[in-house]
Design an enzyme around this catalytic site. Structure first.
Site, PDB file in Angstrom:
ATOM      1  N   LYS A  91       0.837  -1.215   0.000  1.00 20.34           N
ATOM      2  CA  LYS A  91       0.000   0.000   0.000  1.00 20.34           C
ATOM      3  C   LYS A  91       0.873   1.268   0.000  1.00 20.34           C
ATOM      4  O   LYS A  91       2.080   1.188   0.186  1.00 20.34           O
ATOM      5  CB  LYS A  91      -0.918   0.011   1.222  1.00 20.34           C
ATOM      6  CG  LYS A  91      -1.717  -1.256   1.437  1.00 20.34           C
ATOM      7  CD  LYS A  91      -2.898  -1.392   0.518  1.00 20.34           C
ATOM      8  CE  LYS A  91      -3.660  -2.661   0.880  1.00 20.34           C
ATOM      9  NZ  LYS A  91      -4.756  -2.985   0.010  1.00 20.34           N
TER      10      LYS A  91
HETATM   11  C1  LIG Z   1      -5.582  -4.096   0.689  1.00 19.01           C
HETATM   12  C2  LIG Z   1      -7.052  -4.109   0.629  1.00 19.01           C
HETATM   13  C3  LIG Z   1      -7.849  -4.522   1.720  1.00 19.01           C
HETATM   14  C4  LIG Z   1      -7.299  -4.985   3.038  1.00 19.01           C
HETATM   15  O1  LIG Z   1      -6.185  -5.755   2.949  1.00 19.01           O
HETATM   16  P1  LIG Z   1      -5.382  -6.327   4.203  1.00 19.01           P
HETATM   17  O2  LIG Z   1      -4.347  -7.162   3.534  1.00 19.01           O
HETATM   18  O3  LIG Z   1      -6.328  -7.125   5.032  1.00 19.01           O
HETATM   19  O4  LIG Z   1      -4.812  -5.202   4.969  1.00 19.01           O
HETATM   20  C5  LIG Z   1      -9.217  -4.436   1.585  1.00 19.01           C
HETATM   21  N1  LIG Z   1      -9.800  -3.991   0.470  1.00 19.01           N
HETATM   22  C6  LIG Z   1      -9.075  -3.592  -0.593  1.00 19.01           C
HETATM   23  C7  LIG Z   1      -9.811  -3.070  -1.793  1.00 19.01           C
HETATM   24  C8  LIG Z   1      -7.690  -3.657  -0.566  1.00 19.01           C
HETATM   25  O5  LIG Z   1      -6.983  -3.288  -1.632  1.00 19.01           O
END
Ligand SMILES: *Cc1c(COP(=O)(O)O)cnc(C)c1O
Length: 380
Positions: A184
């Site tokens: 992210k």
């Molecule tokens: C990254 C993401 C999440 C959550 O991801 P985690 O790996 O649980 O932190 C949820 N929704 C979207 C659209 C994402 O890109």
């Protein structure tokens, strides 16, 4: 598979970040301590939220939002299929039903003109995803939610810092969630954050993340069935550090997006993401191009494979959720998901991270174009 020379994503970790994490380890408080409180405050201040609740992943955050809003068995929640699977999974975890609605071909976000047809007497909420950090059409979606008395959860896991009409993503609905996995815009290793203006919802989420304990209660008094969704002090220390640099990181990502745009703009085989959206600020999560309509899924897969064999990692964001084995017999897509499937077959996420060098972007583009030409030769 060749050795990967240019990864799809890469976290941006400084020596100061490392020092901040290590210094937590020199204390005795490794969970539920001052770093979590500071991280929650800093993130709330950054987005302008009244409440922020740190959790151990974006998925956990979304799950607590669904649970805290009282969504459960027999309820339906509208969600895109062209997104990360967690957005729909958390609905099923509470025995509610995800109802998939198609996306807009340009923004790749929920198509507001297709939402109302999917609303039934069981619909309780909209799960709105700001896909790839591009704000969804909130004016229209919020109007629909209001008209039908629906709650709004913003999955802002890909959109920290994004803005819609000068308001930060995550604050436009009842509650929003950010995620800090290493790919992210900013990372805590694993982690997430719920933001909301609703104090009751925040208190419920805070309790549920810590085994259903109430703040005022005894440590072994559990008011409700909860989870261990706590985020450790080491993660929070890293999050605090990263958040300090969020603006420069977002600026850098926008710059990398503009390099790709400039280099690939004239290629008729590609549809590029718009660099700007009216009245919005994009928070660049990934750089995803679509192959033109004459290409097939096989072409896309061959191109991704070819680049992989040359040491360049590309992603297939997203593989539609309703086509996943875990969903084939489980969900009830109301509308056709034509655009979702079209995009799912032709999308390619290119290497995209803060420290990617201009020469690496050039190499990715040159090799991508060469791989496309090879496929075009076969099409003729
Ligand atoms: C990254 C993401 C999440 C959550 O991801 P985690 O790996 O649980 O932190 C949820 N929704 C979207 C659209 C994402 O890109």
């Amino acid at each position: 598979m060749a050795q990967i020379r240019i990864p799809l994503s890469s976290p941006d970790i400084t020596e100061a970040d490392i020092e901040a994490v290590v210094s937590v380890l020199r204390t005795t408080q490794l969970s539920l301590g001052p770093k979590m409180e500071a991280f929650e405050h800093a993130l709330a201040a950054y987005v302008g939220a009244t409440h922020a609740v740190a959790v151990n992943s974006g998925t956990s955050g979304l799950h607590l939002c669904v649970r805290s809003l009282g969504i459960g068995e027999g309820d339906e929640v509208i969600v895109p299929s062209f997104t990360f699977i967690a957005a729909a999974n958390v609905i099923r975890m509470e025995r509610a039903t995800p109802v998939f609605v198609d996306i807009d071909p340009i923004t790749l976000n929920l198509d507001p003109t297709k939402v109302e047809a999917a609303i039934t007497s069981r619909t309780r909420a909209l799960m709105i995803v700001h896909t790839f950090g591009r704000p969804a059409e909130m004016t229209q979606l919020l109007a629909i939610a209001k008209r039908h008395n629906l709650r709004v959860i913003e999955d802002a896991c890909e959109a920290i810092g994004a803005e819609y009409h000068e308001q930060k993503a995550g604050l436009l609905g009842d509650t929003g969630v950010f995620a800090f996995y290493p790919n992210k815009q900013m990372t805590t290793g694993e982690g997430g954050m719920i933001v909301t203006g609703n104090g009751e919802l925040a208190a419920t989420a805070r309790s549920l993340r810590n085994q259903g304990r109430r703040r005022t209660g005894d440590w072994l008094e559990h008011a409700e069935l909860g989870f261990n969704y706590r985020l450790s002090e080491m993660n929070c220390a890293l999050g605090l550090q990263q958040l300090r640099r969020i603006e420069s990181m977002l600026a850098r990502r926008a710059e990398v997006a503009s390099w790709y745009d400039q280099r690939l703009r004239k290629n008729a085989s590609l549809v590029l993401p718009a660099l700007d959206m009216a009245d919005c600020r994009i928070s660049w999560f990934v750089y995803v191009v679509l192959l033109a309509p004459q290409f097939s899924r096989e072409d896309r897969d061959a191109i991704v494979r070819q680049l992989g064999s040359e040491g360049i990692a590309c992603g297939r964001y997203f593989a539609p959720i309703h086509l996943q084995p875990a969903y084939r017999n489980a969900a009830v897509p109301v509308n056709s998901l034509e655009v979702t499937e079209f995009a799912g077959e032709r999308c390619i996420a290119l290497p995209f991270f803060n420290r990617i060098a201009p020469a690496e972007v050039e190499e990715v583009c040159a090799r991508l174009e060469a791989a496309i030409l090879q496929r075009l030769a076969r099409l003729r």
